[in-house]
Design a protein around this motif. Structure first.
Motif, PDB file in Angstrom:
ATOM      1  N   ASN A  32     -35.716  -5.820 -81.714  1.00 28.09           N
ATOM      2  CA  ASN A  32     -36.977  -5.124 -81.936  1.00 28.09           C
ATOM      3  C   ASN A  32     -37.493  -4.389 -80.704  1.00 28.09           C
ATOM      4  N   VAL A  33     -37.301  -4.971 -79.521  1.00 29.84           N
ATOM      5  CA  VAL A  33     -37.887  -4.356 -78.323  1.00 29.84           C
ATOM      6  C   VAL A  33     -37.349  -2.939 -78.073  1.00 29.84           C
ATOM      7  N   PRO A  34     -36.020  -2.694 -78.126  1.00 25.68           N
ATOM      8  CA  PRO A  34     -35.562  -1.311 -77.959  1.00 25.68           C
ATOM      9  C   PRO A  34     -36.121  -0.373 -79.027  1.00 25.68           C
ATOM     10  N   ALA A  35     -36.292  -0.877 -80.254  1.00 23.95           N
ATOM     11  CA  ALA A  35     -36.846  -0.048 -81.318  1.00 23.95           C
ATOM     12  C   ALA A  35     -38.346   0.162 -81.134  1.00 23.95           C
ATOM     13  N   PHE A  36     -39.032  -0.800 -80.540  1.00 17.20           N
ATOM     14  CA  PHE A  36     -40.458  -0.699 -80.251  1.00 17.20           C
ATOM     15  C   PHE A  36     -40.691   0.254 -79.079  1.00 17.20           C
ATOM     16  N   ASN A  37     -39.750   0.268 -78.159  1.00 11.60           N
ATOM     17  CA  ASN A  37     -39.888   0.985 -76.897  1.00 11.60           C
ATOM     18  C   ASN A  37     -39.606   2.479 -77.020  1.00 11.60           C
ATOM     19  N   ALA A  38     -38.796   2.896 -77.999  1.00  6.98           N
ATOM     20  CA  ALA A  38     -38.384   4.295 -78.080  1.00  6.98           C
ATOM     21  C   ALA A  38     -37.972   4.634 -79.521  1.00  6.98           C
ATOM     22  N   PRO A  39     -37.993   5.921 -79.881  1.00  5.09           N
ATOM     23  CA  PRO A  39     -37.717   6.315 -81.269  1.00  5.09           C
ATOM     24  C   PRO A  39     -36.240   6.460 -81.605  1.00  5.09           C
ATOM     25  N   TYR A  40     -35.345   6.238 -80.626  1.00  5.16           N
ATOM     26  CA  TYR A  40     -33.945   6.589 -80.825  1.00  5.16           C
ATOM     27  C   TYR A  40     -33.218   5.653 -81.782  1.00  5.16           C
ATOM     28  N   ASN A 176     -32.823  13.334 -85.284  1.00  4.50           N
ATOM     29  CA  ASN A 176     -34.021  14.010 -85.783  1.00  4.50           C
ATOM     30  C   ASN A 176     -34.948  14.287 -84.601  1.00  4.50           C
ATOM     31  N   TYR A 177     -34.749  15.429 -83.962  1.00  7.76           N
ATOM     32  CA  TYR A 177     -35.476  15.739 -82.733  1.00  7.76           C
ATOM     33  C   TYR A 177     -36.977  15.900 -82.985  1.00  7.76           C
ATOM     34  N   GLN A 178     -37.335  16.455 -84.121  1.00  6.59           N
ATOM     35  CA  GLN A 178     -38.751  16.648 -84.429  1.00  6.59           C
ATOM     36  C   GLN A 178     -39.469  15.310 -84.561  1.00  6.59           C
ATOM     37  N   ALA A 179     -38.829  14.363 -85.257  1.00  4.06           N
ATOM     38  CA  ALA A 179     -39.426  13.031 -85.415  1.00  4.06           C
ATOM     39  C   ALA A 179     -39.520  12.310 -84.076  1.00  4.06           C
ATOM     40  N   ILE A 180     -38.513  12.514 -83.216  1.00  2.95           N
ATOM     41  CA  ILE A 180     -38.524  11.887 -81.889  1.00  2.95           C
ATOM     42  C   ILE A 180     -39.703  12.380 -81.072  1.00  2.95           C
ATOM     43  N   GLU A 181     -39.935  13.678 -81.074  1.00  3.93           N
ATOM     44  CA  GLU A 181     -41.038  14.240 -80.309  1.00  3.93           C
ATOM     45  C   GLU A 181     -42.387  13.792 -80.859  1.00  3.93           C
ATOM     46  N   SER A 182     -42.486  13.689 -82.174  1.00  7.18           N
ATOM     47  CA  SER A 182     -43.733  13.219 -82.794  1.00  7.18           C
ATOM     48  C   SER A 182     -44.034  11.783 -82.372  1.00  7.18           C
ATOM     49  N   ALA A 183     -43.003  10.915 -82.395  1.00 10.86           N
ATOM     50  CA  ALA A 183     -43.180   9.518 -82.005  1.00 10.86           C
ATOM     51  C   ALA A 183     -43.570   9.410 -80.530  1.00 10.86           C
ATOM     52  N   ASP A 194     -53.799   7.807 -83.874  1.00 13.29           N
ATOM     53  CA  ASP A 194     -52.493   8.478 -83.822  1.00 13.29           C
ATOM     54  C   ASP A 194     -51.357   7.470 -83.936  1.00 13.29           C
ATOM     55  N   ILE A 195     -51.510   6.328 -83.281  1.00 13.51           N
ATOM     56  CA  ILE A 195     -50.493   5.273 -83.340  1.00 13.51           C
ATOM     57  C   ILE A 195     -50.356   4.748 -84.763  1.00 13.51           C
ATOM     58  N   TRP A 196     -51.487   4.512 -85.423  1.00 12.93           N
ATOM     59  CA  TRP A 196     -51.428   4.016 -86.798  1.00 12.93           C
ATOM     60  C   TRP A 196     -50.810   5.047 -87.744  1.00 12.93           C
ATOM     61  N   GLN A 197     -51.118   6.321 -87.512  1.00 14.09           N
ATOM     62  CA  GLN A 197     -50.526   7.371 -88.354  1.00 14.09           C
ATOM     63  C   GLN A 197     -49.012   7.430 -88.158  1.00 14.09           C
ATOM     64  N   GLN A 198     -48.575   7.311 -86.901  1.00 10.47           N
ATOM     65  CA  GLN A 198     -47.140   7.307 -86.625  1.00 10.47           C
ATOM     66  C   GLN A 198     -46.479   6.064 -87.217  1.00 10.47           C
ATOM     67  N   ASN A 199     -47.172   4.937 -87.150  1.00 11.36           N
ATOM     68  CA  ASN A 199     -46.676   3.705 -87.777  1.00 11.36           C
ATOM     69  C   ASN A 199     -46.401   3.943 -89.257  1.00 11.36           C
ATOM     70  N   TRP A 200     -47.344   4.592 -89.917  1.00 14.10           N
ATOM     71  CA  TRP A 200     -47.199   4.863 -91.352  1.00 14.10           C
ATOM     72  C   TRP A 200     -46.004   5.781 -91.609  1.00 14.10           C
ATOM     73  N   MET A 201     -45.861   6.839 -90.777  1.00 18.78           N
ATOM     74  CA  MET A 201     -44.743   7.762 -90.953  1.00 18.78           C
ATOM     75  C   MET A 201     -43.403   7.051 -90.739  1.00 18.78           C
TER      76      MET A 201
END
Length: 396
Positions: A32-40, A176-183, A194-201
C-alpha cells in the motif's frame, strides 16, 4: 480481521491465527505505501520514474513476495473468521444470519469512510459487500467450498491469459500521463477537498464495472478457502492434521514460486500478470498461513513470529492506522511527500512503522481486550456496548 462471536481467554487463543493476521497487515502495508506515495502503481510508469537498479530490485521483491499475496491472505483469514464466528454462534444457539449480516454492514460503513475520506485503495468495503455472498456457503461441505473457489479462480484467469498471450505483442507502455499529473496536483498540492475528489476518481478507476469480476473472483475464492480450512479444523488442531498441512504447504509453496517468481525468468511479460497475481498470489497466501502454523510448532519459530500476534489481534485498527500515517506523510495537508519517496524509502518506512505498531499493540492489549476499532465493530454488531478494559493486567 478477527470475526469471533465472543471474547476468548488468553489460553484459548490460537496464536498462529493472530500471527497470520499480523503478517497480512505487514504485507498489505508493504504494497500500500508505494501506491499511497505515488500514482504509478495505478496508472503506470514506475520503472521510468524510479530507474535505478536498487529501485527495480526492491520493486521486484515486493512484486514476488508481497503483491497479491497479502490481501489474499487477509481474505483467507476473513473467511476463516466468519466461519468460526458462525460455529460459535451455533454453539450458543444464537441465530447467526442477523449477527453476521450486521457485522458486514458495519464493515461496509468502515469501508465507505476509509475509501472516500482516507484512501481509494480500501479493501473493507469490498469485503463487506462480497462477504454477503458467503451466506450461500455456510452450510456446504469444505470440499464443495474448495471446488467452488478453484472454479472461480480459473473462470476468468485461464481464458483471459490465453487472450492476452494472443495479443502479447501489443501489450505494454500503458501509462496514463494525464491521470498521473492530476494525482500529483491534487494529492501533492491540493486542499482536503481536492484530495477527496482525487480519491473518488482513483476509487472509480480501480472499481470500474470491468474490474468488479476480477475483484470478486480473486477475493471470494480466498474467503471460501479460509472457510473450508476452518471447517476442516486444520488451524484449530494442527497436530491432528499435520500430514495434510505439510503436503498442502509444500504444494502451495511450489505453485507460489512457479507463478510468482517464475515469470521473472522469462522477462516478466505482461500477459502472465493474471496468472502471477490470481494463481501465484492465492497459493502464496495459503503457503504463508501454513508456514506460520508450522513455525508455531517449534519454540524458536514461535519466538520469532509471536510479535505478529499483537498486531493481528488489532488488525482492523492497525490497518486503518497505517492509512492515517500514510495520509499525513504523503498528502499536501500533511508533510507533502507525495511522489518523492523511492521504493527503498517506502520499504524502510514500512519496516519502521510496523515495528512501532508491534510495540504499541502489545502495550494496548495489556490494558484492553480489543483494539479500539475492533471494540467499536463488536459493539455495533451486537447493538450493545462491549467491555473494553481488562479487569486486571495480563502478560501477552
Amino acid at each position: 480481521m478477527s470475526s469471533s462471536a465472543g471474547p476468548l481467554k488468553e489460553s484459548q487463543r490460537l496464536g498462529w491465527i493472530d500471527a497470520a493476521r499480523g503478517l497480512a497487515i505487514l504485507g498489505i502495508f508493504m504494497v500500500n505505501v508505494p501506491a499511497f506515495n505515488a500514482p504509478y502503481f495505478l496508472y503506470g510508469g514506475a520503472e521510468q520514474i524510479w530507474p535505478s537498479s536498487v529501485s527495480h530490485t526492491v520493486q521486484a521483491i515486493i512484486d514476488i513476495f508481497f503483491q497479491a499475496s497479502f490481501y489474499t491472505l487477509f481474505s483467507f483469514m476473513f473467511g476463516f473468521g466468519l466461519q468460526m464466528m458462525k460455529a460459535r454462534l451455533d454453539e450458543k444457539a444464537i441465530p447467526y444470519r442477523p449477527v453476521i449480516f450486521r457485522r458486514l454492514i458495519v464493515l461496509i460503513g468502515f469501508g465507505l469512510i476509509h475509501a472516500f475520506l482516507i484512501w481509494h485503495g480500501d479493501i473493507l468495503l469490498s469485503y463487506g459487500v462480497l462477504g454477503m455472498v458467503l451466506f450461500a456457503f455456510f452450510h456446504v461441505k469444505a470440499r464443495t467450498m474448495v471446488i467452488w473457489g478453484l472454479s472461480m479462480l480459473m473462470f476468468l484467469v485461464i481464458p483471459l491469459t490465453l487472450s492476452l498471450y494472443a495479443v502479447r505483442d501489443y501489450l505494454g507502455n500503458n501509462v496514463n500521463y494525464q491521470a498521473i499529473e492530476s494525482a500529483k496536483d491534487n494529492y501533492g498540492n491540493g486542499g482536503i477537498v481536492d484530495i477527496w475528489q482525487q480519491n473518488w476518481m482513483d476509487w472509480s478507476y480501480s472499481n470500474s464495472p470491468a474490474n468488479i469480476p476480477f475483484l470478486a473472483l480473486s477475493l471470494i475464492p480466498m474467503f471460501l478457502f479460509g472457510m473450508a480450512i476452518c471447517k476442516k479444523r486444520w488451524l484449530h488442531e494442527p497436530a491432528d492434521h499435520l500430514q495434510s498441512i505439510k503436503i498442502t504447504w509444500a504444494f502451495s509453496g511450489v505453485v507460489f514460486l512457479l507463478f510468482k517468481a517464475g515469470p521473472y525468468l522469462v522477462g516478466n511479460p505482461e500477459w502472465m500478470q493474471l496468472l502471477q497475481d490470481n494463481i501465484g498470489g492465492s497459493a502464496s497466501a495459503v503457503f504463508y498461513v501454513l508456514s506460520i502454523t508450522l513455525l508455531f510448532r517449534t519454540k524458536t519459530g514461535e519466538r520469532i513470529v509471536h510479535p505478529l500476534t499483537w498486531v493481528g489481534r488489532m488488525s482492523l485498527s492497525n490497518y486503518i492506522f497505517q492509512s492515517l500515517v500514510s495520509f499525513i506523510l504523503f498528502y499536501s495537508v500533511g508533510f507533502g511527500l507525495y511522489g518523492h519517496v523511492p521504493p527503498l524509502g517506502s520499504f524502510l518506512l514500512v519496516v519502521g512503522v510496523f515495528v512501532l505498531q508491534v510495540v504499541a499493540s502489545r502495550a494496548w492489549l495489556k490494558k484492553y481486550r480489543y483494539g479500539p476499532l475492533e471494540w467499536l465493530w463488536r459493539s455495533l454488531t451486537y447493538g450493545k456496548k462491549q467491555p473494553l478494559k481488562r479487569k486486571q493486567t495480563v502478560a501477552s
